[in-house]
Scaffold this active site. Structure first.
Site, PDB file in Angstrom:
ATOM      1  NE  ARG A   1      -4.303  -1.309   0.036  1.00 50.13           N
ATOM      2  CZ  ARG A   1      -4.439  -2.342  -0.794  1.00 50.13           C
ATOM      3  NH1 ARG A   1      -3.486  -2.665  -1.642  1.00 50.13           N
ATOM      4  NH2 ARG A   1      -5.562  -3.048  -0.800  1.00 50.13           N
TER       5      ARG A   1
ATOM      6  CD  GLU B   1      -2.768   3.696  -5.413  1.00 53.59           C
ATOM      7  OE1 GLU B   1      -3.859   3.222  -5.781  1.00 53.59           O
ATOM      8  OE2 GLU B   1      -1.847   2.996  -4.967  1.00 53.59           O
TER       9      GLU B   1
HETATM   10  C1  DGY Z   1      -5.413  -5.906  -3.138  1.00 52.15           C
HETATM   11  O1  DGY Z   1      -6.090  -6.891  -3.443  1.00 52.15           O
HETATM   12  O2  DGY Z   1      -5.327  -5.506  -1.989  1.00 52.15           O
HETATM   13  C2  DGY Z   1      -4.668  -5.220  -4.228  1.00 52.15           C
HETATM   14  O3  DGY Z   1      -4.021  -4.096  -3.823  1.00 52.15           O
HETATM   15  C3  DGY Z   1      -5.577  -4.914  -5.395  1.00 52.15           C
HETATM   16  O4  DGY Z   1      -5.551  -5.958  -6.223  1.00 52.15           O
END
Ligand code: DGY
Length: 312
Positions: A230, A259
């Site tokens: 993340r 983002e």
């Molecule tokens: C998740 O599944 O957490 C990813 O970041 C998106 O595919």
């Protein structure tokens, strides 16, 4: 799958992130919500959904179409008696592949070389043209040895004869034995010793800006940072500055701190490879994620325990 049950399915007409109001309106009167990681859901959104069509209760399940669920305020949602699920396992292989694609891309300067070639700058072979760094037999530091982190470590050891060190809250003896991996209780030790560092921890209050300017300074000037977990786990301004001033050699990120906006100046740098949160974006995996989310809803609405229930 949901329509095949004869259920009414409302799909967002917008191909963009919904506002809080839109999110609240969409869930009103429904029994389940299939959310994306861009849908920020807290207690007030759940309250706004109100009673469902078939009962006095509000939405019974939120099935998040992602393995990560930092978009859900799990405490507030659980307090309202709403179940939550995610989509683990089905994307592990794809994200691990993408992580390795990023490691190879930054080390071999793939994006830079592609840009160079397309710009017509190649005028003949040169011994020192776009020199990169070998990955094989280097040391990979894995932060967070969950499903994805261990799969990345597997590829590093089996595919590239890399040495692996890892930092996690828990030690994993079986993993250490199988991959000859070294446990680093202190994150600082991993940061100062690894050649490539790959982040695989969830976003929690404790992991926000886990990689900040002080920690970037601990890395070797020849080292690379890769993030497919993340964005907010890395202080992106600190990363930009570290890349600009040569504190670290390079970085590759699939996830961004804010983002869809990138920290200004990041795209001017050649020593970073950037993908737009697409690490799990293969046709096969996105299909499976949808099926898992739908299955979780079906199980919950038919009175069974959904397989990917998030315990709070
Ligand atoms: C998740 O599944 O957490 C990813 O970041 C998106 O595919």
């Amino acid at each position: 799958m949901l329509k095949a049950k004869g259920w009414e399915v409302l799909i967002s007409p917008h191909n963009r992130v919904l506002t809080k109001d839109e999110l609240t309106q969409m869930g009103k009167g429904y029994d389940a919500v299939l959310s994306q990681l861009t849908d920020k859901i807290d207690g007030s959104v759940v309250d706004g959904w109100g009673p469902s069509a078939s009962s006095r209760q509000a939405v019974k399940i939120i099935a998040n179409y992602a393995v990560g669920y930092d978009n859900l305020n799990v405490k507030e949602i659980a307090e309202r008696g709403v179940m939550m699920t995610n989509t683990p396992d089905v994307l592990t292989e794809t994200v691990a592949e993408h992580t390795f694609a990023l490691i190879l891309a930054i080390a071999h300067r793939i994006a830079e070389s592609d840009k160079f070639s397309r710009a017509g700058k190649y005028h003949g072979w040169e011994p020192e043209l776009l020199l990169g760094t070998d990955v094989s037999r280097k040391t990979l530091g894995v932060i967070g040895l969950g499903r994805i982190g261990s799969r990345v470590a597997h590829h590093a050891v089996k595919g590239f004869d890399m040495n692996v060190m890892y930092h996690d809250l828990k030690r994993n003896d079986a993993f250490e034995k199988e991959f000859g991996a070294v446990y680093k209780e202190k994150l600082e030790d991993l940061l100062s010793e690894a050649d490539f560092i790959s982040i695989h921890v969830p976003l929690l209050p404790a992991t926000r800006h886990l990689i900040n300017s002080e920690r970037l300074r601990l890395m070797k000037p020849t080292a690379y940072l890769v993030n497919t977990s993340r964005g907010p786990i890395v202080d992106e301004i600190a990363l930009r500055d570290a890349l600009k001033t040569g504190i670290i050699k390079g970085a590759a990120i699939d996830v961004w701190e804010n983002e869809p906006n990138l920290t200004p100046g990041l795209t001017d740098l050649e020593n970073i490879v950037i993908t737009p949160h697409t690490a799990s974006a293969t046709e096969e995996t996105r299909q499976k994620m949808g099926e898992v989310a739908a299955k979780n809803i079906i199980e919950a609405l038919e009175g069974r325990m959904p397989p990917n229930f998030i315990k709070v």
